[in-house]
Design a protein around this motif. Structure first.
Motif, short mmCIF file in Angstrom:
data_model
loop_
_atom_site.label_atom_id
_atom_site.label_comp_id
_atom_site.label_asym_id
_atom_site.label_seq_id
_atom_site.Cartn_x
_atom_site.Cartn_y
_atom_site.Cartn_z
N ALA A 2 0.56 -0.97 0.21
CA ALA A 2 -0.41 -0.13 0.11
C ALA A 2 1.21 1.29 -0.14
O ALA A 2 1.90 1.62 0.35
CB ALA A 2 -0.52 -0.01 0.81
N TYR A 3 0.44 2.25 -0.77
CA TYR A 3 1.19 3.57 -1.31
C TYR A 3 0.68 4.57 -0.31
O TYR A 3 -0.70 4.65 -0.32
CB TYR A 3 1.58 3.88 -2.60
N ALA A 4 1.53 5.88 -0.13
CA ALA A 4 0.65 6.75 0.00
C ALA A 4 1.13 7.81 -0.78
O ALA A 4 1.62 7.86 -1.73
CB ALA A 4 1.51 7.82 1.61
N ILE A 5 -0.45 8.82 -0.93
CA ILE A 5 -0.63 9.55 -1.94
C ILE A 5 -0.84 10.90 -1.71
O ILE A 5 -1.44 10.74 -1.16
CB ILE A 5 -1.25 9.09 -2.94
N LEU A 78 -4.59 14.65 -0.22
CA LEU A 78 -4.01 13.06 0.36
C LEU A 78 -5.23 11.73 0.21
O LEU A 78 -6.44 11.46 0.68
CB LEU A 78 -4.18 13.74 1.63
N THR A 79 -4.72 10.39 -0.28
CA THR A 79 -5.29 9.29 0.20
C THR A 79 -3.68 7.92 -0.28
O THR A 79 -3.10 8.33 0.86
CB THR A 79 -6.01 8.64 -1.23
N LEU A 105 -6.17 9.61 8.62
CA LEU A 105 -7.19 10.30 8.81
C LEU A 105 -6.12 11.70 10.46
O LEU A 105 -6.01 12.62 10.08
CB LEU A 105 -8.99 10.93 9.81
N GLN A 106 -6.17 10.60 11.11
CA GLN A 106 -5.32 11.95 12.21
C GLN A 106 -3.40 12.30 12.28
O GLN A 106 -4.05 13.20 12.10
CB GLN A 106 -5.27 10.94 13.93
N ALA A 107 -3.74 10.73 11.67
CA ALA A 107 -2.01 11.00 10.86
C ALA A 107 -1.64 12.16 9.73
O ALA A 107 -1.05 13.15 9.67
CB ALA A 107 -1.32 10.34 10.40
N SER A 108 -3.13 11.94 8.52
CA SER A 108 -2.66 13.08 7.65
C SER A 108 -3.16 14.41 8.24
O SER A 108 -2.99 15.51 8.10
CB SER A 108 -4.03 12.74 6.52
N ALA A 169 4.89 10.86 7.80
CA ALA A 169 4.02 11.22 8.21
C ALA A 169 3.10 9.83 8.60
O ALA A 169 2.59 9.49 9.62
CB ALA A 169 3.33 12.33 8.17
N THR A 170 2.59 8.82 8.21
CA THR A 170 2.25 7.90 7.22
C THR A 170 2.64 6.58 7.20
O THR A 170 2.13 5.53 7.41
CB THR A 170 1.38 8.06 6.69
N GLU A 171 4.29 6.28 7.36
CA GLU A 171 4.84 5.31 7.15
C GLU A 171 4.53 4.23 8.57
O GLU A 171 4.34 3.17 8.29
CB GLU A 171 6.39 5.42 7.41
N HIS A 172 4.31 5.25 10.07
CA HIS A 172 3.82 3.91 10.84
C HIS A 172 2.45 3.50 10.70
O HIS A 172 2.38 2.52 11.16
CB HIS A 172 4.22 4.68 12.70
#
Length: 575
Positions: A2-5, A78-79, A105-108, A169-172
């Protein structure tokens, strides 16, 4: 995997409304589930507050004038890949695990607040489409609060830093960043949005760039289909409108044919036949009988019989001559022979003929301007310069040219001229008393053929480059005075300042040759309505409303401010 976009789209001011219409669901959105609610987690919930007003308020005053093509806001998308939100069924569009969405959502939100703070004026979580995603609007103000989008997003290096930051910010959450240094071209929000909403399961045989390209192609095909459907619908509506217009024109055509028939004179040949005359076999235009020898030429006739030798025009005259009767009996005879419509045709033709003859013979009425009373000029001059704030040199110049004077009742008389300069009317304004509202046109004024106007401009030329339309002569002089204040003298371009109180009095043929027209009416509903009517007739016109109730009040307010600031009043009227 899964990727952060994270993607951005730079928005000029003209694009803010369209972007908001989509993200705030102000217009129909294909594939959106109306039963699911989106969440605005940054920004006011007030539905009347527009994105444009939020952005403009955040920008505030700038040191430099904002360029027309400036970036006013940056839309951030962001998705994450569908398999993050629904790991067990990534192709099931619209489904997501609530705890996954909440953590993401919290991380974003934390990332947006830490990196952009209060410069994010609005952010919304969309849950009504295939895959959850966030739309955030960032106003690109630098440390000095100056609008500067390039400071944040210009160049590959800054875009790489943007991607790195969101990925960290979202890797965790188990989301990975795309391949750094990839040669795949950056896709805009529209194309990546297609991937987000497609809900497709990643194909191991395709690279990420290939999947993105396929999604983009599919989105473009869908968009093209929708465009064709809209075009077909619009064409059908246009065809229906044209059919209705054809019916209206047919009805109008029949009405005009009826009116044209009514206006057409009875054929004198038909009247002569009904009168018992017979056509002469040797001369086609000659009719004989009852001792008459009448030659008919169109709507005119002449009797060549000995002792008669008399001519006339129209059916009524012919009946009166042959039957030796008066007008009333001729009307009764024609009604009996040709019916009501026939006698009406004859009566209208006779009236037309008489009206045309009178119009040709009577001299054209000349306008007689109100009498001047030079002993009252000082009073009128004081009213215009002191109470109305008009420049002394402008008022004096008009007085000396004869376009402004006083009558015996201390009224200010403004001369109205044709475009060639002929005086054909006058506008009269009362000046006596505290609240004198008397005003109107002098008797005999030709309102559709003459106007009060002045011409100013540093370039002395007969060719007018711009026209300013005002409601009254005093407003006309007030606008001219304000522009003289701005330019510290006459305007650089040859300008005509003209008073027109109604769209009916516009010299349209002349104004349609002018590229630059300003409409400066009163700041009220009637003024707005009149300005819009002028705009419809002259699409090139620009409407400019005063801050005060009218332009004379605007001039007085400006003079009051200048007095408080001890500024000298600008002169500079050349003539």
């Amino acid at each position: 995997m899964a990727y952060a976009i994270a993607r951005i789209k730079k928005l000029k001011r003209s694009s803010l409304g369209g972007s908001e219409a989509h993200t705030a669901r102000l217009r129909e959105t294909p594939n959106a589930d109306r039963n699911k609610k989106n969440i605005r987690f940054i920004g006011s919930q007030n539905s009347d507050e527009t994105l444009d007003s939020l952005v403009i308020q955040k920008i505030g005053e700038q040191k430099r004038k904002i360029r027309p093509d400036a970036v006013y806001a940056v839309e951030i998308l962001l998705t994450a890949s569908p398999e993050y939100f629904r790991p067990d069924c990534p192709t099931q569009a619209g489904y997501y695990e609530a705890d996954k969405v909440q953590a993401w959502l919290q991380a974003s939100q934390q990332w947006l607040e830490e990196n952009y703070g209060s410069r994010i004026v609005r952010a919304e979580l969309h849950l009504d489409e295939a895959t959850p995603h966030i739309h955030a609007y960032f106003v690109p103000l630098d440390e000095q609060r100056q609008l500067r989008a390039k400071h944040f997003f210009d160049g590959r290096q800054k875009m790489r830093q943007f991607q790195d930051s969101y990925s960290a910010a979202t890797e965790h959450l188990g989301l990975e960043r795309g391949i750094k240094g990839s040669k795949a071209q950056h896709q805009d929000i529209k194309d990546f949005y297609s991937i987000v909403n497609a809900g497709i399961e990643p194909n191991s045989r395709l690279t990420q760039s290939q999947m993105q390209a396929k999604a983009a192609d599919r989105d473009r095909a869908q968009t093209r289909k929708q465009e064709l459907e809209r075009t077909a619908k619009a064409l059908a509506q246009e065809n229906e409108r044209l059919q209705q217009r054809i019916q209206e024109l047919e009805a109008s055509k029949n009405q005009w044919l009826q009116q044209a028939t009514l206006l057409r004179e009875l054929a004198l040949e038909d009247v002569a036949w009904q009168l018992g005359l017979d056509r002469d076999g040797n001369q086609a235009n000659r009719w004989k009988g009852h001792g008459y020898i009448i030659n008919i030429d169109g709507a005119k006739f002449y009797d060549f019989a000995p002792g008669s030798q008399k001519g006339g025009g129209g059916a009524i005259d012919l009946v009166m001559h042959v039957n030796n009767c008066d007008f009333q009996k001729a009307i009764a005879w024609l009604s009996d022979r040709f019916g009501e419509s026939g006698v009406m045709r004859a009566a209208i033709a006779r009236t037309q003929s008489e009206v045309i003859k009178i119009a040709q013979q009577q001299p054209r009425p000349e306008f007689a301007p109100p009498s001047t009373d030079s002993s009252q000029w000082l009073s009128v001059h004081s009213y215009l310069t002191k109470k109305r704030g008009l420049p002394n040199n402008l008022v004096t110049a008009l007085f000396e040219s004869g376009l402004l004077y006083a009558d015996e009742r201390k009224n200010a008389v403004f001369g109205m001229r044709s475009l060639s300069g002929e005086v054909m009317g006058a506008f009269v304004r009362g000046t006596v008393g505290e609240d004198n509202t008397f005003m109107g046109y002098a008797k005999g004024t030709k309102r559709a053929q003459s106007w009060f106007y002045i011409r100013l401009g540093v370039q002395v030329s007969d060719e007018i480059e711009r026209v300013i339309l005002c409601k009254s002569p005093i407003d006309t002089l007030s606008v001219a005075a304000l522009e003289m204040e701005i330019h510290n003298g006459e305007p650089p371009d040859r300008t005509m300042y003209m008073a027109v109180d109604s769209p009916q009095s516009l010299p349209l043929e002349f104004l349609r040759t002018i590229k630059r027209i300003g409409v400066t009416f009163d700041n009220d509903e009637l003024g707005n309505e009149a300005a819009r009517a002028v705009k419809e007739l002259l699409p090139q016109a620009q409407i400019v409303m005063p801050d005060e109730s009218d332009w004379n009040q605007q001039l007085l307010a400006t003079l009051e401010r200048e007095q408080l600031e001890h500024k000298p009043r600008s002169l500079g009227l050349r003539r």
